[in-house]
Enzyme design. Structure first.
Site, short mmCIF file in Angstrom:
data_model
loop_
_atom_site.label_atom_id
_atom_site.label_comp_id
_atom_site.label_asym_id
_atom_site.label_seq_id
_atom_site.Cartn_x
_atom_site.Cartn_y
_atom_site.Cartn_z
CB ALA A 40 -35.78 -5.48 -1.32
CB SER A 80 -33.45 -12.64 1.98
OG SER A 80 -32.33 -12.07 1.71
NE ARG A 87 -28.92 -10.64 4.47
CZ ARG A 87 -28.06 -9.82 3.63
NH1 ARG A 87 -26.89 -10.36 3.29
NH2 ARG A 87 -28.44 -8.71 3.43
CG ASP A 94 -30.58 -1.49 3.50
OD1 ASP A 94 -30.78 -0.34 3.10
OD2 ASP A 94 -31.29 -2.30 2.90
CB THR A 125 -33.08 -5.39 -4.19
OG1 THR A 125 -33.13 -6.88 -3.43
CG2 THR A 125 -34.43 -5.28 -4.90
CG ASN A 127 -32.00 5.23 -4.68
OD1 ASN A 127 -31.26 5.81 -4.00
ND2 ASN A 127 -33.02 4.11 -4.00
N GLY A 171 -24.38 -7.71 -1.51
CA GLY A 171 -24.53 -9.10 -2.40
C GLY A 171 -23.57 -8.96 -3.83
#
Length: 493
Positions: free
Chosen positions: A11, A13, A15, A255, A277, A314, A424
């Site tokens: 959301a 970036s 890659r 993802d 995110t 979530n 991340g």
């Protein structure tokens, strides 16, 4: 050696990674190299009655093509052949296409303000219990079905012939073939969580209540499972990228589905946090949990690779932290993430803990002010300065993980002995330590590129470079990753 390209769109970036599978049977591992990265985020567009949030889809397409060119160049340099391409992205958002294949508008962003109140209206008409009994989805204001209801009065809607979720959309541009990969399709609200196919009753009910939608089923492509070879690069894409007729594989295109494949677990007694995110907190099951108690707890059943179910919730993830840093930077206070985390580590623990899943934290804006308002409203000390504010965010996230983990394990009956944090957020040492302390479970952090690794190993199995079940694929992930373990203990007292 075989090489695979993972296009991993988040959301904030995108890659493109080149994954080279090496090693003999039982000792395979993946060497991942990032070959391209590009920004991503909402684009605010003025409208007559306010503003709308869209995705810059053409930017994502250009970044994908640039990444494929770069991957091809690196593969040639290393003397390996690219044997597959897979795309994963965030869920629910989609593009609308006319019958001639033209894109009718840039996709709306799931934080678009026009979605306010739509979910409540739709479920009020369809019946929340009956609805959950089919799709098993947590009620989130941006699920695709609610977005479609909000779009039915758009000027372009009568022209819509095809609805394509983001990974399927980009895959259709690469191959000329349109499918609906099941892990992402399961987030739309239109799929039957048990049959893993579009739900006739749900689609019929939406069309009955909202006749402006027209023949909705005809706009949805056939559902395919992860590991399906969708097609090969078209001649035009081959010319644009310098690649040959490389197969495009439907991976776990949500993802989180790819990230869960990328969980380096040794057995089924694990839970996970896919931390980015958003944070997705859950367990992996063989069957959905469609009980009324599960619905009341607002737990979702999203479908996974190899017939699995991602039973999760979530949680508002690192969006709250990144938006806080952005707010400070726009106000002239330059604070790096490293500085913010160092200050948080020195701050008093659990001084202020807020509900990060509250709706006021969903849209972009002044996040520190919202945190302060939430603290006041709950009678807690208002965080002041960088350290207290960031510590409040991290303590609040860890507390949310604890609450959700307790819910999903109780409702599913799954016994959990370890919590894996991938994505991340696995690099955020303080958050991992706080999560271990809050949950009372050891936390295994890594891999950072869990989604990309999950993407690659599913591709590799689809074309015969790997074999075996999820346990075997996760063994490849373990051998390919640097992991760190955090035992549960108090952090700063």
């Amino acid at each position: 050696m075989s090489a695979f390209v993972a296009v991993d769109l988040g959301a904030t970036s995108g890659r493109v990674m080149l994954g080279v599978v090496t090693g003999g049977a039982g000792d395979e591992h993946v060497d991942l190299t990032e070959v391209a990265r590009f920004g991503n985020g909402p684009v605010e567009i003025p409208e007559s009655d306010g503003t709308a949030l869209h995705w810059d889809l053409l930017h994502l397409w250009r970044g994908t093509l640039d990444g494929l060119r770069a991957a091809g160049a690196l593969a040639r340099e290393r003397g390996v052949e690219i044997a597959g391409i897979g795309i994963d992205s965030w869920a629910v958002d989609h593009g609308l296409f006319a019958a001639d294949g033209s894109l009718l508008a840039n996709p709306r962003h799931h934080r678009d303000p026009r979605l306010s109140g739509v979910a409540e209206e739709v479920l009020g008409r369809l019946g929340p219990g009956e609805h959950y009994g089919v799709n098993g989805l947590q009620t989130l204001p941006f699920n695709t079905e609610f977005q479609l209801v909000a779009a039915r009065h758009d000027a372009v809607w009568p022209l819509v012939d095809s609805i394509r979720l983001i990974p399927d959309l980009l895959g259709s541009w690469l191959t000329g073939v349109t499918v609906a990969e099941v892990t992402n399709a399961s987030t739309t609200g239109l799929l039957d969580a048990t049959t893993r196919q579009w739900s006739g009753p749900v689609v019929d009910a939406l069309q009955r209540e909202y006749p402006e939608l027209g023949d909705l089923r005809s706009k949805l492509a056939d559902v395919v499972e992860p590991g399906t070879v969708v097609g090969h690069l078209t001649d035009r894409v081959q010319d644009a990228t310098g690649l040959g007729a490389v197969p495009v594989v439907a991976v776990g295109s949500h993802d989180t589905a790819s990230a869960v494949v990328g969980v380096p677990a040794k057995d089924e007694r694990f839970a996970y946090v896919s931390s980015g995110t958003w944070s997705l907190v859950g367990v992996e099951l063989d069957e959905p949990v469609l009980t009324e108690e599960s619905r009341q707890a607002d737990v979702t059943n999203e479908l996974g690779v190899d017939g699995t179910v991602r039973y999760l919730k979530n949680v508002m993830g690192l969006w709250v932290l990144s938006e806080t840093l952005r707010t400070w930077q726009e106000a002239g206070t330059e604070v790096t993430l490293v500085e913010a985390l160092a200050a948080a580590a020195e701050a008093r623990p659990r001084r202020t803990v807020v509900d990060v899943d509250a709706p006021e934290f969903l849209p972009p804006g002044d996040m520190p002010a919202r945190i302060a308002d939430a603290a006041r409203a709950s009678g807690q000390p208002v965080p002041e300065g960088v350290g207290e504010t960031v510590r409040c965010i991290l303590d609040s996230l860890a507390d949310a993980y604890r609450r959700v983990l307790h819910e999903v394990t109780r409702l599913s009956g799954r016994h959990v002995e370890v919590l894996h944090v991938v994505g991340g957020g696995s690099q955020n040492e303080l958050l991992c330590r706080l999560t271990a302390a809050a949950t009372g479970l050891p936390v295994v952090a890594g891999p950072v590129e869990g989604a990309a690794l999950g993407n690659v190993v599913v591709q590799a199995r689809a074309v015969g470079a790997l074999d075996g079940d999820l346990t075997r694929l996760r063994g490849v992930v373990r051998r390919s990753s640097r992991l760190r373990r955090y035992e549960p203990q108090l952090v700063n007292g």
